[in-house]
Enzyme design. Sequence first.
Site, mmCIF file in Angstrom:
data_model
loop_
_atom_site.group_PDB
_atom_site.id
_atom_site.type_symbol
_atom_site.label_atom_id
_atom_site.label_comp_id
_atom_site.label_asym_id
_atom_site.label_seq_id
_atom_site.Cartn_x
_atom_site.Cartn_y
_atom_site.Cartn_z
ATOM 1 N N CYS A 1 -12.001 8.816 34.385
ATOM 2 C CA CYS A 1 -12.144 7.824 33.303
ATOM 3 C C CYS A 1 -10.968 7.789 32.340
ATOM 4 O O CYS A 1 -10.310 6.750 32.208
ATOM 5 C CB CYS A 1 -13.432 8.091 32.546
ATOM 6 S SG CYS A 1 -14.865 8.078 33.620
ATOM 7 N N LYS B 1 -7.479 6.624 33.682
ATOM 8 C CA LYS B 1 -7.564 5.225 34.132
ATOM 9 C C LYS B 1 -7.750 4.278 32.941
ATOM 10 O O LYS B 1 -7.073 3.258 32.832
ATOM 11 C CB LYS B 1 -8.752 5.116 35.098
ATOM 12 C CG LYS B 1 -9.137 3.712 35.490
ATOM 13 C CD LYS B 1 -10.251 3.719 36.518
ATOM 14 C CE LYS B 1 -11.607 3.999 35.928
ATOM 15 N NZ LYS B 1 -12.490 2.883 35.706
HETATM 16 C C1 UGA Z 1 -15.562 10.544 29.622
HETATM 17 C C2 UGA Z 1 -16.211 10.264 28.266
HETATM 18 O O1 UGA Z 1 -16.378 11.473 27.524
HETATM 19 C C3 UGA Z 1 -17.591 9.598 28.437
HETATM 20 O O2 UGA Z 1 -18.130 9.241 27.172
HETATM 21 C C4 UGA Z 1 -17.409 8.324 29.283
HETATM 22 O O3 UGA Z 1 -18.651 7.674 29.527
HETATM 23 C C5 UGA Z 1 -16.788 8.696 30.617
HETATM 24 O O4 UGA Z 1 -15.509 9.335 30.377
HETATM 25 C C6 UGA Z 1 -16.589 7.426 31.408
HETATM 26 O O5 UGA Z 1 -15.813 6.565 30.961
HETATM 27 O O6 UGA Z 1 -17.294 7.227 32.395
HETATM 28 P P1 UGA Z 1 -15.842 12.459 31.498
HETATM 29 O O7 UGA Z 1 -14.657 11.836 32.155
HETATM 30 O O8 UGA Z 1 -17.036 12.815 32.314
HETATM 31 O O9 UGA Z 1 -16.383 11.509 30.302
HETATM 32 O O10 UGA Z 1 -15.333 13.821 30.856
HETATM 33 P P2 UGA Z 1 -15.075 14.420 29.397
HETATM 34 O O11 UGA Z 1 -16.071 15.449 29.115
HETATM 35 O O12 UGA Z 1 -14.893 13.346 28.389
HETATM 36 O O13 UGA Z 1 -13.662 15.132 29.639
HETATM 37 C C7 UGA Z 1 -12.504 14.392 30.022
HETATM 38 C C8 UGA Z 1 -11.307 15.305 30.120
HETATM 39 O O14 UGA Z 1 -10.881 15.731 28.832
HETATM 40 C C9 UGA Z 1 -11.552 16.576 30.930
HETATM 41 O O15 UGA Z 1 -10.426 16.835 31.742
HETATM 42 C C10 UGA Z 1 -11.700 17.651 29.868
HETATM 43 O O16 UGA Z 1 -11.349 18.921 30.327
HETATM 44 C C11 UGA Z 1 -10.726 17.144 28.810
HETATM 45 N N1 UGA Z 1 -11.020 17.634 27.446
HETATM 46 C C12 UGA Z 1 -12.190 17.280 26.842
HETATM 47 C C13 UGA Z 1 -10.096 18.424 26.785
HETATM 48 O O17 UGA Z 1 -9.012 18.748 27.329
HETATM 49 N N2 UGA Z 1 -10.372 18.848 25.510
HETATM 50 C C14 UGA Z 1 -11.525 18.508 24.890
HETATM 51 O O18 UGA Z 1 -11.702 18.931 23.713
HETATM 52 C C15 UGA Z 1 -12.445 17.710 25.556
#
Ligand code: UGA
Length: 438
Positions: free
Chosen positions: A266, A269
Amino acid sequence: MEIAIIGTGYVGLVTGACLASFGHNVVCVDNDSTKIESLRSGEIPFYEPGLAELVDKGVRADNLTFTDSIQNGVSKASFIFICVGTPPKVDGRVDLSYVEQVAYQIGQNVSHNAYVITKSTVPIGTSRTVKKLVDKGVHDSGRDTVLVNVIVASNPEFLREGSAINDFLHPDRIVVGVDQLWAGDLIMELYKPIECPKLIMNPESSELTKYAANAFLATKISFINEIANVAEQNGADVREVARAIGLDRRIGNSFLKAGIGYGGSCFPKDVSALYQLAGEGGHDFRLLSSVIEVNNRQRERFVNKIRSVIGELGGKRIAVWGLAFKAGTDDIRESAAIDIVTKCFAEGADVIAYDPQASDNASQVFQGRIEFAGSALEAVNRADALLVLTEWPEFRAVDLDKVRETMHRAVVFDGRNLLADLDLFEKDFDYYGVGINY
Ligand code: UGA
């Protein structure tokens, strides 16, 4: 209410199972008949905690069914959700071909008034395109668009992999983008059991909300990663700084974990798509180009750090803990871990990796170019360095004395600061986190 969900990927299946748990009659449609067969026999094609149980509950209650026929799927449904993939094209723009195809097919098959609701993340203006394609489908199949009236809406999903069910059932808000307020109210009825702010707006605002939310969160991550880089130069600890700024309610404490940058299907992209979209309208969204650049550079910095400590990577044995783009999933799409492993073996390192869920997916990508271990401990055997690349909680429980004994050189590069509070120095490790000085 009678609901059809088109597309049984991540968003589709979670949406279908959760709406069925509210008592609606849900039919999930996918043109992949093998997938439909496995779903019918209770197999979920990806790892998501709690989903198998929820699907099973719906199937047993007989209000969650599966079909590979869009015609059967939409025959009774008043609410038809489009949940198909919107993959990125090479230039960063969104490939809408699946959404468009499905919209037209819905039109060809729907013979009654219905709501067509897009959940897939789509560029601004897509609802209007969907409306035209549905109407064209109705018209091309010899029916009258006055008699078959389809209202099109946008209803973006904000769930995260790994906590999808909880995010669906307990969201911070529900957004519906539709031109008629009364139609918005009716769509919100589907979510009646959920208590949260429910916002109805026009389709363009709703579509932009999804991109804005993901881009803002990605910006937060790139920001804290830059703070981590400054912290490393100046003797500060990014974890303390993140905690302190996060207590300011205007900033908030989530999405402030520094590391190797964001990945997944997500953020990369959606940030690129929003940047492109702005550019196409003649606006250079500079902040986002920096967010993307910082995210890519964070991975390079991590590899540079490894090289500066253990020397050239050629011939070195590198152990890796974690390949998924984050903990709680087997998804490796755009995973920073995969990128870092690729950089390491491109420089001639021998990589041996362990991930509790994502090894199968990763082995398809690496095709024998790296080794896979059956456990975290097995991976570190004779290693010159250990890289922690996904924050799986189980890595914190590995016996560090045994790790040190089996490693050739006890040096740990922790891309998630997962082990930062476990006093690895006292156990004679060289430990390098992100934005931390010891
Ligand atoms: C993300 C959004 O959080 C959701 O709200 C959204 O619905 C989703 O995309 C989507 O568009 O479908 P997701 O991709 O499942 O969800 O994962 P996240 O938990 O948001 O993490 C994304 C990335 O950021 C991961 O690689 C994670 O490791 C990284 N991250 C997250 C960090 O490096 N630091 C943080 O503090 C939080």
